[in-house]
Each structure stands twice: as structure tokens, then as C-alpha cells.
Design a protein around this motif. Sequence first.
Motif, short mmCIF file in Angstrom:
data_model
loop_
_atom_site.label_atom_id
_atom_site.label_comp_id
_atom_site.label_asym_id
_atom_site.label_seq_id
_atom_site.Cartn_x
_atom_site.Cartn_y
_atom_site.Cartn_z
N ALA A 113 24.66 95.12 28.62
CA ALA A 113 24.13 96.34 29.23
C ALA A 113 24.29 96.29 30.74
CB ALA A 113 22.65 96.50 28.85
N GLU A 114 24.55 97.45 31.34
CA GLU A 114 24.64 97.53 32.79
C GLU A 114 23.24 97.70 33.39
OE1 GLU A 114 27.36 100.43 34.18
OE2 GLU A 114 29.05 99.71 32.97
N ILE A 115 22.97 96.90 34.42
CA ILE A 115 21.66 96.95 35.08
C ILE A 115 21.83 97.69 36.40
CG2 ILE A 115 19.76 95.57 36.00
CD1 ILE A 115 20.66 93.31 34.18
N GLY A 116 20.95 98.67 36.64
CA GLY A 116 21.04 99.48 37.85
C GLY A 116 20.83 98.67 39.12
N ALA A 117 21.35 99.18 40.24
CA ALA A 117 21.28 98.47 41.51
C ALA A 117 19.84 98.23 41.94
CB ALA A 117 22.03 99.26 42.58
N THR A 118 18.97 99.21 41.74
CA THR A 118 17.57 99.05 42.14
C THR A 118 16.90 97.92 41.37
OG1 THR A 118 17.43 101.42 42.63
CG2 THR A 118 15.35 100.23 42.35
N THR A 119 17.15 97.86 40.09
CA THR A 119 16.56 96.80 39.27
C THR A 119 17.11 95.44 39.68
OG1 THR A 119 16.27 98.31 37.40
CG2 THR A 119 16.27 95.95 36.91
N ARG A 120 18.41 95.36 39.98
CA ARG A 120 18.98 94.09 40.41
C ARG A 120 18.34 93.61 41.70
NH1 ARG A 120 23.98 96.57 39.27
NH2 ARG A 120 24.57 96.45 41.48
N GLU A 121 18.10 94.54 42.62
CA GLU A 121 17.45 94.17 43.88
C GLU A 121 16.03 93.66 43.65
OE1 GLU A 121 17.66 97.57 46.40
OE2 GLU A 121 19.85 97.58 46.48
N ARG A 122 15.30 94.33 42.79
CA ARG A 122 13.92 93.90 42.51
C ARG A 122 13.89 92.52 41.84
NH1 ARG A 122 11.41 99.50 39.95
NH2 ARG A 122 11.13 100.64 41.91
N LEU A 123 14.82 92.32 40.90
CA LEU A 123 14.88 91.02 40.23
C LEU A 123 15.20 89.90 41.21
CD1 LEU A 123 16.84 92.07 36.99
CD2 LEU A 123 14.53 91.14 37.05
N ALA A 124 16.17 90.17 42.10
CA ALA A 124 16.55 89.15 43.09
C ALA A 124 15.39 88.86 44.04
CB ALA A 124 17.78 89.62 43.86
N GLN A 125 14.64 89.89 44.38
CA GLN A 125 13.55 89.72 45.35
C GLN A 125 12.33 89.02 44.73
OE1 GLN A 125 12.42 93.37 47.26
NE2 GLN A 125 10.52 92.51 48.09
N ASP A 126 11.96 89.41 43.49
CA ASP A 126 10.71 88.94 42.91
C ASP A 126 10.85 87.76 41.96
OD1 ASP A 126 9.58 91.00 44.30
OD2 ASP A 126 9.35 92.34 42.57
N PRO B 41 6.22 81.65 33.36
CA PRO B 41 5.72 82.92 32.83
C PRO B 41 5.73 84.05 33.85
CG PRO B 41 3.97 81.26 32.99
CD PRO B 41 5.24 80.55 33.21
N GLU B 42 5.48 83.75 35.14
CA GLU B 42 5.47 84.82 36.14
C GLU B 42 6.84 85.47 36.27
OE1 GLU B 42 4.77 81.65 36.75
OE2 GLU B 42 2.58 81.59 36.94
N GLN B 43 7.88 84.64 36.31
CA GLN B 43 9.23 85.18 36.45
C GLN B 43 9.66 85.96 35.19
OE1 GLN B 43 8.44 81.98 37.31
NE2 GLN B 43 8.44 82.43 39.52
N ASP C 81 9.38 93.34 32.82
CA ASP C 81 8.83 94.62 33.27
C ASP C 81 9.93 95.50 33.87
OD1 ASP C 81 6.29 94.02 32.42
OD2 ASP C 81 5.62 93.25 34.37
N TYR C 82 10.83 94.91 34.60
CA TYR C 82 11.93 95.67 35.22
C TYR C 82 12.99 96.04 34.18
CZ TYR C 82 9.96 94.14 39.71
OH TYR C 82 9.13 93.91 40.77
N LEU C 83 13.40 95.06 33.38
CA LEU C 83 14.53 95.27 32.47
C LEU C 83 14.20 96.24 31.35
CD1 LEU C 83 15.82 91.59 32.17
CD2 LEU C 83 16.91 93.48 33.39
N LEU C 84 12.94 96.25 30.90
CA LEU C 84 12.56 97.14 29.80
C LEU C 84 12.53 98.61 30.23
CD1 LEU C 84 9.77 94.98 28.13
CD2 LEU C 84 12.02 95.53 27.19
N GLN C 85 12.62 98.87 31.54
CA GLN C 85 12.67 100.25 32.03
C GLN C 85 14.10 100.76 32.21
OE1 GLN C 85 10.10 100.91 35.46
NE2 GLN C 85 8.71 99.30 34.79
N GLU C 86 15.06 99.85 32.04
CA GLU C 86 16.46 100.24 32.24
C GLU C 86 16.92 101.15 31.10
OE1 GLU C 86 19.29 99.55 34.48
OE2 GLU C 86 17.44 99.62 35.63
N PRO C 87 17.45 102.34 31.41
CA PRO C 87 17.87 103.26 30.35
C PRO C 87 19.15 102.83 29.63
CG PRO C 87 18.43 104.15 32.49
CD PRO C 87 17.65 102.90 32.75
#
Length: 897
Positions: free
Chosen positions: A334-347, A366-368, A374-380
Motif C-alpha cells: 500500500a502507498e502511504i501518504g506524505a503526511t503520514t510518513r512525516e508523522r511516523l518519522a517524527q513520532d 508499545p508506544e511506537q 493510529d496513523y496507518l489505520l487512517q490511510e485510505p
Amino acid sequence: MTIRNLEYLFKPRSIAVVGRGKSPSNPDATVEFNLIEGGFKGPVMPVNPDYQSISGVLAYKDIASLPVVPDLAILTTPLEEAPALLSELGVRGTKAALLLSREVLQDHSGDRPALLGQELTRKYPNGVESLKQRILDTAKPHLLRVMGPDHLGYAVPSANVNASLNATRPLPGNIALLCQSAAMMRGIIDWATSRNIGFSHVISVGMRWDVDLGDLLDYLLRDSGTRAILMYMENTRNRRKFVSAARAAARVKPVIVLKPRDFRAGPLEDAVYDAVFQRAGILRVNNIEQLFGAAETLATAKPVYGNRLTILSNSYSLALLTSDTLLRRGGRLAEIGATTRERLAQDCRPGYPIENPVDLGDMAGPEQYAKALDYLLQEPGTDGVLVIHAPPSVDRSLESAKVVVDRAKNRRLIMTCWVGESSVESARELFNKAHMPTYRAPGEAVEAFMRLAEHRRTQDLLMETPPSIPEGFTPDVETARRIIQIASTAGRFRLNAYETSQILSAYEIPVAPLYFAATPEAATDRVLEMGGPVALKILSPDIVHKSDVGGVAFNLKNPLEVLVAATDMLKRVQELAPDAVIDGFAVQSMQSRHGAYELMIGVRTGRRFGPVIFFGHGGTESEVIGDIAFALPPLNMHLARDLMSRTRLYARLATNRGRPVDLNAVALTLIKVSQMVIDLAEIVEMDINPIWTDAGGVLTLDANILIEPSTEPAAQRLAISPYPKQLERVYDFPDGRSFLIRPILPEDEPGLKDLVKRMPAEDVRMRFFQPIRELPHEMAARLTQLDYEREMAFVVTEPNSLPGKGKILGAVRCNADPNMEKAEYAILVDRAMTGIGLGPLLMRYIINYAKNQGIKELYGEVLRENEAMLRLNRALNFSFHTSPDDPGVIHVTLPLN
């Protein structure tokens, strides 16, 4: 097709075990013990004149001595005694019998060699078929169902019925297993028991003299205790019955089949079975582990809508290996959007570039995992997330599992793979309690995900609305039949190129013009008439591949070149194929289509399911390339496009902008070939190869047709009932208008939805018993995509409107039960058409149809306030009955036969 009295087989209240003779391995005692040990609550009555008791239970001398009429009789006697015993049982009122036989019989499916007992051969010179018919003829007047013959039996753990000779009692559960091999059934029961897997039914189907796979699928479809149906299958006899029942069952619950590939029968037979399973919505697997794994996954996992998977892992190596498995199995990352990739890299992993697969690193906890999910499950763009956890340096596997379980309520699929053994058992137990799919190895998880995607694809195929045919076509069936008749009368089994081109033209399949020449000299005359370069081909019913014997020459520019080529061709063919009959030559103008693709389309006839349509990469190297797919006729535009999509070539056809292709023209050609199969019973093989396709459409360059004499109607040999065109009628109304009444088609879904939308809300409520603004797709698909073998609906349209393009003015339908005894009707008429007699006409039409099908009673449910419908029922002599449970609904019935 019937499930009549099958409840007496699987939910009996009393059982008789009928045997005779004293033997150290007495099957009476084994089955008696299994019934008692299995906890059966009703009486178990042994009948055996040679024993006083069996398994501690008093034995009766004969059937007449039984104090209670047994619902089920289990016969362990020699098979030649079965007709007399069944007659006695039928007179007493028994409704089901299981034939448990130790005899070796001939399996007339033709797939297995077997022996015939000498005693049976002597007693019944016509063989086992004679004995089979006597048994069926004896049972039929008493409506007594016969299971087997078989030498293992069946078990229904939920009803405490273990009517088998198997030593291991199956555990109770909600999976049904149908098995065509007693040895496989024993092995599967042992395998499942060791893994604590239970069953609703375990049935060794035996030789299927009466109760067959179609009956069992129909029964299990309606069994509320069965969540999924598994089959070990080697063959089937009644193709249309099986496919019809399988399609009905697969719409409601997962149907999964394990069928070994029989290499003795050749690749065609297996390809045909694949086409059957695909069309029926059945998922095919390759081993026992996959059989149960698929059942568990399909029954517990959330649905997926495609094959796009997101991989989340704390091990980059495992993630890469998993990605490789996914891509090799035909899935996509699946392709992951740029915004989600940025959030994953940051958090989740600062300073690390994030792509799919998502690598959280060895130190992820568990935190990671929680933030990443939470981010990936919102990806359309994802259809599911596979969470992989490898043993880290600091063990927090259980804590990480808990945050995954907390997110299980998300509407998207989450699959888990905690790699390891004892250290991760608690995490796996947590996933199992949460009913989340969990696997020991990433490859298993990918296999399960792809099975979900494949199952979703087959389900969508069952429910998707096909587009209307882009253009109508009217084949010249009589011309085609006349050509075949002439060849058949002459004793020929292969049509020559000229006859083949005429048949293709009769079905409006574009063919490069072809001219006949009996001799080399006649061929030169043809060149003078045609002008320009030509192709020359040998005409012989005995030569399939002309190029193999040098029977083709191209780009001949003048009469001299044609004469030399024809003379040399005759000499060469006579040397390489001396026994071939030469009819002459075919002369064609050289065709040129720069950038056209070479395809092949054709027909093969399987032993089990009749003719199938194939599509693939064409040309002289088509067999080497091996890019081919099969589908059952009849086809519509959607099924034709699906057939094309299952080849590697299709990706090029659909996406190459530099060489565009009219895909509708290709799909329509497949539909025309499908119609040819429906109309012409004699066609058993056809190869159209090559057939060119480009933006301008299609053009056939060469084709072969193989015929065989046939006495049955062409449509009868199909595994799926084709559109019953013979039921079409045009009616002239007193106001001067004419309307066509015809069977409904899948393409009618938009028209049916439009009819409901046009109708007043009160009329719609009267029909559907609830307020509906418009038909949802799933309901409309079920109303239009019919199996004509078991249900029927008619629509009213204008005479010349194409399916999917004209307005529907009314519809009537009837759904019969599997026993074809009762059928429920429903009717819908456009308010604008009231007052001209359309409603009464449709009701008489469906009544006559039901009568002709042998249905004994037509019934309907009518709201008490629906006075117009009740008046019509009264005029048609329906009887009225009121239910005390629902006084607002009138049950109307009409006896027919």
C-alpha cells in the motif's frame, strides 16, 4: 435438486442399525458403540438376527420387530440386500438411510479404477448401475433419502450423532467438512482434533447415489450452526446442480475447497475446475493447513477490498522478506501518504526515512507500535495492516500485543505475526481471545491476506453489475447450423478454414476475407481477381497447425509466386502429412495493422463441466508463452473483462497508451463465442489464433473448429444455465403499445433501481415491507443476478431496448425452495402502467412458468392494507391465511400441480 428429508439424516430422533452375520470386525458393533459413546439422546436399535445384543443393547430379529419407527436406518448388510430392506423401512415410515458398505464398487465418475465384486457381477449382470437404480427406485415412493454407499459414514457433533466407523470422534464446532475420500477424512479429523478444531458436520460423501455434493451444500447453506463449508473434492457428477448450489452457498458463507490436481487428466481439466470455483465464488487451497487456515481467516477477519497491504515491523529484514512474498503472490504494498510518513518519522523513529514496509527498529516498544497503527489505520490506500514483532533485545512483546488488540475495533483488517515460540505464547493467546488473525510466520500471514483478497474478488464477481453490451448483435444461427450439418453428414469432425470463417461471420466476428481455390491454378486466378499481395493456406480438416507442415505462405505478390508456393506446399504437406485429406487452398489478402496485438480466443470441452471459454496471448508462440485463462459460459461484459484480466497480457492491453486497444470489442468477441457455445451443441473445440486487436477493433486471421455429433440441446451441456431466450414474449396492448416480457439479466440492475426510484413511496413499502428510497446495490444485485436453475424473474421493457439501456416498467419473480415444491412470488409495476392489465398479465406469466417447472404451490406475503394486490390474488383464485403472529400480513397460496 433437493434437501428433502435431509434433517432425518443429520438430526434424527431415533436410529436403527441393520446388519447380519457374525464377524470379529462387526461394523454393527462399531457404529452402535460410536452412536452411544457420542451421546445420542434417542433410541439406538440394533437389528441383527445373528446376535442377541450388540454393544450391550438388545438386538431385534428384523425391522418389523422394532418398537419405534427409526428416522434414520444405518445398513451394514451386503449391498444386494439393500433394496428389500429399504422397502421395509420405507413402509414403516423411515425417511433416511446410510449405506455403510465394505464392498469395493466401481466408481462411475470415471476418475478412479476400481473392482467389481464377483457376487454382484453374477447377481446383477448390468453391474452396479443396475443395483444403484433398484435402490433409488425402491426409496423414491417413500421419499426416503439414501446416503452413500460409503465405508466410513458421517458425524454431526452438535446433534451427538456419530454415524461412522471412525475411531476418533470429531470435536464440536462450526465448520462443516465434506470429504470424497474416507482416508482423507480420517486424516483430517485426526489433524483437527490435535489442534482442538471442531466441526458442525463431518461427512464422507461416498458414491453419491442419491445425496450428493449439491444437496449437502444446499443443506449446510441453511444450517445456522455452520459458519464455513470445507470440501475435499476429487470430482462431481451433476455439474449444473453442483455449480448452482455452490454459488448459492458461497454468497452466504465461505466455501473452501481442497482439490488435488489430477495430472493424469491433463492441465485442461484442472484449469476448468479453477474456472468453476472462481465462477461459483469458492476459494481453492492447496493443503490441509490452508484449508482450515482459510476457514478461520475468512470467518474471523474483517473484510478487505483489495490486495494492498501495509507491513509494520520492528525488523527490517523480516519486513523485506514479507514484502517479497507479498509481491510474488500478486499482492501490492500500500502507498502511504506524505503526511503520514512525516508523522511516523517524527513520532516513531526520528531521523529515519519511512516507507512501506514501515520499519520501527529493534528498540520499538508499545508506544511506537501504538502511534504507528493510529496513523496507518487512517490511510485510505491500504486494505489491511500486518503487524510483525521479532524478539527484541528488551522483551516487551506482551505489552506491544496489548496496544495492537486495543486497536482491533478499527474497521480495517489488522493481522499479527509474533515471531518466536514460548516467549510469545501469551501474546498469541491474547490475539486469539480478541479473535484477531495471528500467525507464526510472516509468509503464513501473507498467504492468508491474499486468500482474503482472492475471496473478496470472487464475491465481488458474484455481486458486481456488468455494463450493458456496447452494441447488440444478432447471430445467423441457422447458417452456422447448416454448415455444421453439412460437414457432419460428410463424416468430417474438423471444419476447413472456409467453413470456419463462415461460422465466425455468422456470429458477427470480424474475419479477414478468405476465398476458396481447389487447385494451385485456381489460386492464381484468385490472385488476379484480388490484386495485391496475398497469403496462401492449405485447406485440410486433418491439419490443425498449418505452419507445422509448411502449409502457410505469406506476401505472395503475383500469380507466378502463388503457383510456385501452392505447388511446393502440396508436395511438402503430402510428405509431412501423407494421410491428410487436402480440400484445396484458402487465399487471403495480406493484412497489415501496425501495432496490433495478437490474441487467441477459443473453446475447450472438459469432461466434467462441459465447454469453457479461453483467452490469452496469441500467435505462433502462444503455447510456449502459456499466458491463458479460462471461464465458464455464459459470459457478459463484466465476466468477459474479468477473464481477460487474469492474463499477464491484459496489463499491456489496458495501460499501453502508445498502442491503445478497444477492450470492449475484445470482450464482445468473447461474448459472441460464448453465444456460439450456447447455440451450437456440436462445437467441442475452437481456436481463433491469431486474432488482432487495436484501437480499431478486432480481426480474425485464422481459426479452427472441431465438431462432434450431439443429440442433447446445446445449452444443456453448460454447467450454468444460460439466459432462457425462449421465455421472451412480445405482447400487444389495447392502447396500441407493445411490450417485451423477458427474463431479467444482471445488466438490468440500473433499470430496476430506476423503477423503484420512480415509484411512490407507499407502493415501494407495500412491495418490500419497509420504506426504501432506493435499492442498495447488494439487494439490486441479488434481484438481478439470478441462477436460472433455481429462481426466475421477468421484466417488462420496450421491445427493442437493449439490457441496461431501456426503461423497466414492471417485474415479477418467483424463488423456489431446493425441493422445487413451493415458490414465493413478488411483483412490482410502474404506477404509470396501472390500468392496462400489466399486473394481471405478469401474475399469469409467473404462474404458468411455475406450473411448467413442476412447482406444486405458489405463495406470497401481502400486507393487509395492500387492497389492489389482494383483489388480484382473489381474482386468480389464491387462498388467504392470516398468521396470529403477524395479523398485518396475509399469506396467499395457489395450488398448481
